[in-house]
Design a protein around this motif. Structure first.
Motif, PDB file in Angstrom:
ATOM      1  N   GLU A  12      -5.003   9.693   9.169  1.00  0.00           N
ATOM      2  CA  GLU A  12      -5.670   9.019  10.280  1.00  0.00           C
ATOM      3  C   GLU A  12      -6.998   8.392   9.866  1.00  0.00           C
ATOM      4  OE1 GLU A  12      -4.555  12.122  10.317  1.00  0.00           O
ATOM      5  OE2 GLU A  12      -3.522  12.620  12.203  1.00  0.00           O
ATOM      6  N   ALA A  13      -7.710   9.050   8.947  1.00  0.00           N
ATOM      7  CA  ALA A  13      -9.011   8.535   8.532  1.00  0.00           C
ATOM      8  C   ALA A  13      -8.908   7.199   7.808  1.00  0.00           C
ATOM      9  CB  ALA A  13      -9.710   9.557   7.640  1.00  0.00           C
ATOM     10  N   ASP A  14      -7.715   6.859   7.322  1.00  0.00           N
ATOM     11  CA  ASP A  14      -7.515   5.581   6.638  1.00  0.00           C
ATOM     12  C   ASP A  14      -7.151   4.454   7.597  1.00  0.00           C
ATOM     13  OD1 ASP A  14      -8.010   6.712   4.165  1.00  0.00           O
ATOM     14  OD2 ASP A  14      -5.901   7.201   3.796  1.00  0.00           O
ATOM     15  N   PHE A  39      -1.018   6.761   9.862  1.00  0.00           N
ATOM     16  CA  PHE A  39      -1.424   7.672  10.926  1.00  0.00           C
ATOM     17  C   PHE A  39      -0.440   8.829  11.067  1.00  0.00           C
ATOM     18  CE2 PHE A  39      -2.075   9.239  15.164  1.00  0.00           C
ATOM     19  CZ  PHE A  39      -3.432   9.057  15.428  1.00  0.00           C
ATOM     20  N   LEU A  40       0.843   8.506  11.128  1.00  0.00           N
ATOM     21  CA  LEU A  40       1.854   9.554  11.292  1.00  0.00           C
ATOM     22  C   LEU A  40       1.996  10.400  10.039  1.00  0.00           C
ATOM     23  CD1 LEU A  40       4.655   7.683  13.304  1.00  0.00           C
ATOM     24  CD2 LEU A  40       2.782   9.101  14.172  1.00  0.00           C
ATOM     25  N   ALA A  75       0.839  -1.190   0.000  1.00  0.00           N
ATOM     26  CA  ALA A  75       0.000   0.000   0.000  1.00  0.00           C
ATOM     27  C   ALA A  75       0.876   1.242   0.000  1.00  0.00           C
ATOM     28  CB  ALA A  75      -0.920  -0.003   1.214  1.00  0.00           C
ATOM     29  N   ASN A  76       0.381   2.280  -0.612  1.00  0.00           N
ATOM     30  CA  ASN A  76       1.169   3.492  -0.759  1.00  0.00           C
ATOM     31  C   ASN A  76       1.122   4.314   0.520  1.00  0.00           C
ATOM     32  OD1 ASN A  76       2.745   5.433  -2.034  1.00  0.00           O
ATOM     33  ND2 ASN A  76       0.958   6.508  -2.863  1.00  0.00           N
ATOM     34  N   ALA A  77       1.560   3.721   1.595  1.00  0.00           N
ATOM     35  CA  ALA A  77       1.598   4.415   2.879  1.00  0.00           C
ATOM     36  C   ALA A  77       2.813   5.334   2.922  1.00  0.00           C
ATOM     37  CB  ALA A  77       1.676   3.405   4.013  1.00  0.00           C
TER      38      ALA A  77
END
Length: 368
Positions: free
Chosen positions: A340-342, A335-336, A72-74
């Motif tokens: 956050e909504a994901d 989150f960082l 995933a493109n985090a």
């Protein structure tokens, strides 16, 4: 505070999984699927929309979920420091999650401060409190006892440090990565009940009511047995412990075998595998083939016993430990990174149910 901010985010939960039991051809891909409509001990039917629009193709669905977890493109964790506090690395589940979580964070560019408490609740509390003083960008807690650990987790929240957990539900956690322990517990209990013909007496190891996965699995055992009134949990229940687990459990079962002649006990239940390794040693050496064993975690020693046709060990559950670690690292990065909504409150990964008919294939396909 982190907790207050999280409360303002819409509460979401990732997919819950039905009662899955993977056997036979296609096991490896089936183990990764988000599927519906499965019944106990039956092949897994593939449904079109269950795995991200793959049209029911098991291989494509498995790839889709693998990409969701690992590719995933985090955002990067470059420049971020993540604290890890594991209760222990005594058994395979916690050890693999602990090691893989560190590796996954570092692969994303993050720095890790890792601690493990050697199965000592007091040390686990101290480890978390010490991490708070070092002000990492986030803290990940792996397992724990809710009663002893919750005050320390409140300190994490009060310090404004985002908290993430693995197999440990907490009001202060932004995200908990876990298997669906309700599914694990109910399937474990129903398999046991069916295997002994819906009647008989069982011994239960029940020493960790403060550990959420064990509490949930035991609660599911009680719920299932409401529909099997001819099955009795023998009293007093057995108390498992972390240190010296195998030898202690072996001795407890030897004591029970002296007390309970053949025909007086049909099965032994535990929320994890380690006590049942000792139990199997006692039961198998005594030649008590009237007693069957049912646990969770797919410990290597348990899998060895399940693979042995002459062993009393019947059933365990493999959890996707590497994927759980990768998912936790991904959620921390999201989150960082301002997404956050994901990040859902809970990320569930599919458990894989193992018995004598599929144990060798499970080991081959999952590399365990």
């Amino acid at each position: 505070m982190v907790h207050t901010d999280i409360e303002s985010i819409p509460r979401r939960t990732e997919c819950r999984f039905p009662n899955l039991l993977f056997k036979g051809a296609g096991f490896a891909v089936a183990a990764a699927l988000l599927v519906t409509g499965c019944s106990l001990k039956e092949p897994v039917p593939q449904s079109g929309g269950a795995a991200g629009g793959t049209g029911g193709d098991p291989a494509a669905a498995a790839v889709a979920q693998a990409e969701e977890v690992d590719l995933a493109n985090a955002p990067s964790l470059e420049g971020k420091t993540i604290g890890i506090a594991a209760k222990d690395i005594v058994h395979d589940f916690s050890r693999v999650v602990y090691e893989e979580l560190q590796a996954s964070i570092e692969e994303r560019g993050g720095k890790v401060i890792a601690t493990q408490a050697e199965a000592k609740d007091g040390k686990h509390v101290t480890d978390v409190e010490n991490l708070v003083t070092q002000r990492p960008d986030a803290i990940v807690v792996i397992l724990g006892d809710a009663q002893t650990l919750t005050p320390a987790l409140k300190k994490v929240d009060d310090a404004g440090i985002p908290l993430f957990t693995v197999d440990f539900q907490s009001e202060y956690s932004a995200n908990n990565v876990t298997s669906d322990n309700w599914v694990i517990g109910s399937t474990l209990a129903r398999t046991l009940a069916e295997d002994i013909g819906g009647e008989g007496k069982i011994l239960a190891f029940n020493g960790f009511p403060g550990v959420a996965p064990c509490r949930i699995r035991y609660s599911e055992l009680e719920v299932v047995l409401e529909d099997y009134p001819e099955i009795e949990i023998l009293q007093p229940e057995l108390q498992d412990k972390y240190e010296g687990t195998i030898e202690d459990a072996k001795k407890q079962i030897q004591d029970q075998l002296r007390r309970l002649p053949e025909g007086e006990v049909d099965a032994v239940w535990s929320c994890w595998d380690i006590p049942l390794i000792g139990a199997a040693q006692a039961i198998d050496s005594a030649g008590r083939d009237d007693i069957k064993l049912y646990g969770v975690d797919a410990e290597p020693g348990a899998l060895d016993l399940i693979a042995d046709p002459s062993s009393s060990y019947q059933f365990t559950v493999a959890q996707q430990t590497k994927a759980m670690a990768a998912k936790s690292a991904e959620n921390v990065a999201l989150f960082l990174g301002g997404r956050e909504a994901d990040v859902p409150n809970t990320s569930y990964l599919t458990p894989v149910f193992v018995d004598k008919s599929n144990v060798n294939q499970v080991r081959s396909e999952l590399g365990i």
